[in-house]
Scaffold this active site. Structure first.
Site, PDB file in Angstrom:
ATOM      1  N   SER A  44     -31.463  -5.222   6.218  1.00  0.00           N
ATOM      2  CA  SER A  44     -32.041  -6.565   6.208  1.00  0.00           C
ATOM      3  C   SER A  44     -33.557  -6.453   6.168  1.00  0.00           C
ATOM      4  O   SER A  44     -34.126  -5.478   6.678  1.00  0.00           O
ATOM      5  CB  SER A  44     -31.622  -7.333   7.471  1.00  0.00           C
ATOM      6  OG  SER A  44     -32.351  -8.539   7.596  1.00  0.00           O
TER       7      SER A  44
ATOM      8  N   TYR B 107     -30.879  -7.993  16.638  1.00  0.00           N
ATOM      9  CA  TYR B 107     -30.339  -7.800  15.283  1.00  0.00           C
ATOM     10  C   TYR B 107     -31.305  -6.973  14.440  1.00  0.00           C
ATOM     11  O   TYR B 107     -30.915  -6.016  13.766  1.00  0.00           O
ATOM     12  CB  TYR B 107     -30.092  -9.156  14.627  1.00  0.00           C
ATOM     13  CG  TYR B 107     -29.696  -9.075  13.171  1.00  0.00           C
ATOM     14  CD1 TYR B 107     -28.385  -8.797  12.801  1.00  0.00           C
ATOM     15  CD2 TYR B 107     -30.639  -9.276  12.162  1.00  0.00           C
ATOM     16  CE1 TYR B 107     -28.013  -8.724  11.472  1.00  0.00           C
ATOM     17  CE2 TYR B 107     -30.281  -9.205  10.828  1.00  0.00           C
ATOM     18  CZ  TYR B 107     -28.969  -8.936  10.479  1.00  0.00           C
ATOM     19  OH  TYR B 107     -28.614  -8.861   9.150  1.00  0.00           O
TER      20      TYR B 107
END
Length: 249
Positions: free
Chosen positions: A145, A158
């Protein structure tokens, strides 16, 4: 992907399932799906089977080595050979940085880091047997990501796990090069999944992107397919950021 067999972890929905369908259009003939949602696995497998490909599924807890490896091995037993692994499973919580509990850290690490690691180990142990095969030996693609590189409020745990997966990708690439296994990652910015629409951050992302819009899932899947296919013959240990000009790394 012509005549190749692929295992997609987290493949019953979202980007994983979009990638599975795209791989079929690129010629993959065997698709293995690993997920924890048995009902979704069943419906997704039926949809892929209707496209004319052979499908195998496994319900697995990827946070544990034994269950993760058992899921992968069950698909190998049916297919005989797996050419590519895509690690798309992840959990995406939202919480202020001062409020993250130990239990939430443990769960995030268990799925996003340990789960990815366990599946890579299972794939490498299988793929390295074919080091002298005349065709493509093995490809592993991890979904990371842009959050690994850009801070986001309420997303610290995350983001930290995705940075760890970037590191894992590089380490595996170095150790597996001798076996002709290419290991890479694709790092999307936010894209238009149902979950992203529900969280409501896509308009803000669109404004911050050079292209002025969020991506569609298939636009990310195209990069995953390329990195997992024989078209990728030289890239390994790379993290490809696909963000529409949202971030430059």
């Amino acid at each position: 992907m012509k005549n190749q067999s692929v295992v997609i972890v987290g493949g019953a929905s979202g980007l994983g399932f979009t990638t599975a369908k795209l791989m079929v259009t690129h010629g993959a003939t065997k698709i293995g799906l690993i997920d924890r949602n048995e009902a979704l696995l069943s419906s997704s497998a039926a949809e892929l089977t209707a496209l004319g490909v052979e499908v195998a599924t496994a319900v697995a807890d990827i946070s544990r080595a034994e269950t993760a490896h058992a899921g992968f091995d069950a698909i190998v037993e049916k297919f005989g050979r797996v050419h590519a692994l895509v690690n798309s499973a992840a959990i995406y919580p939202r919480k202020a940085i001062l409020d993250i509990t130990d239990e939430e850290w443990d769960l995030e690490n268990a799925i996003n880091i340990k789960g990815t690691y366990h599946m890579m180990v299972a794939a490498v142990r299988h793929m390295r047997q074919f080091v002298n095969a005349p065709e493509v030996t093995g490809r592993i693609v991890n979904i990371t990501s842009v959050d690994a590189f850009k801070a986001h409020p309420q997303n610290a745990h995350y983001a930290a796990t995705k940075a760890a997966v970037v590191s894992l990708t590089k380490s595996f690439a170095q150790e597996c090069a001798k076996d002709q296994i290419l290991v890479n990652s694709v790092a999307p910015a936010g894209f238009a999944t149902d979950r992203a629409k529900e969280l409501g951050f896509l308009p803000e992302l669109a404004k911050a992107s050079a292209l002025g819009r969020a991506a569609e899932p298939v636009e990310m899947a195209e990069w995953i397919v390329m990195m997992a296919s024989s078209r990728n013959s030289y890239a390994t240990g790379e993290n490809v950021v696909i963000s529409g000009g949202y971030i430059y790394v």
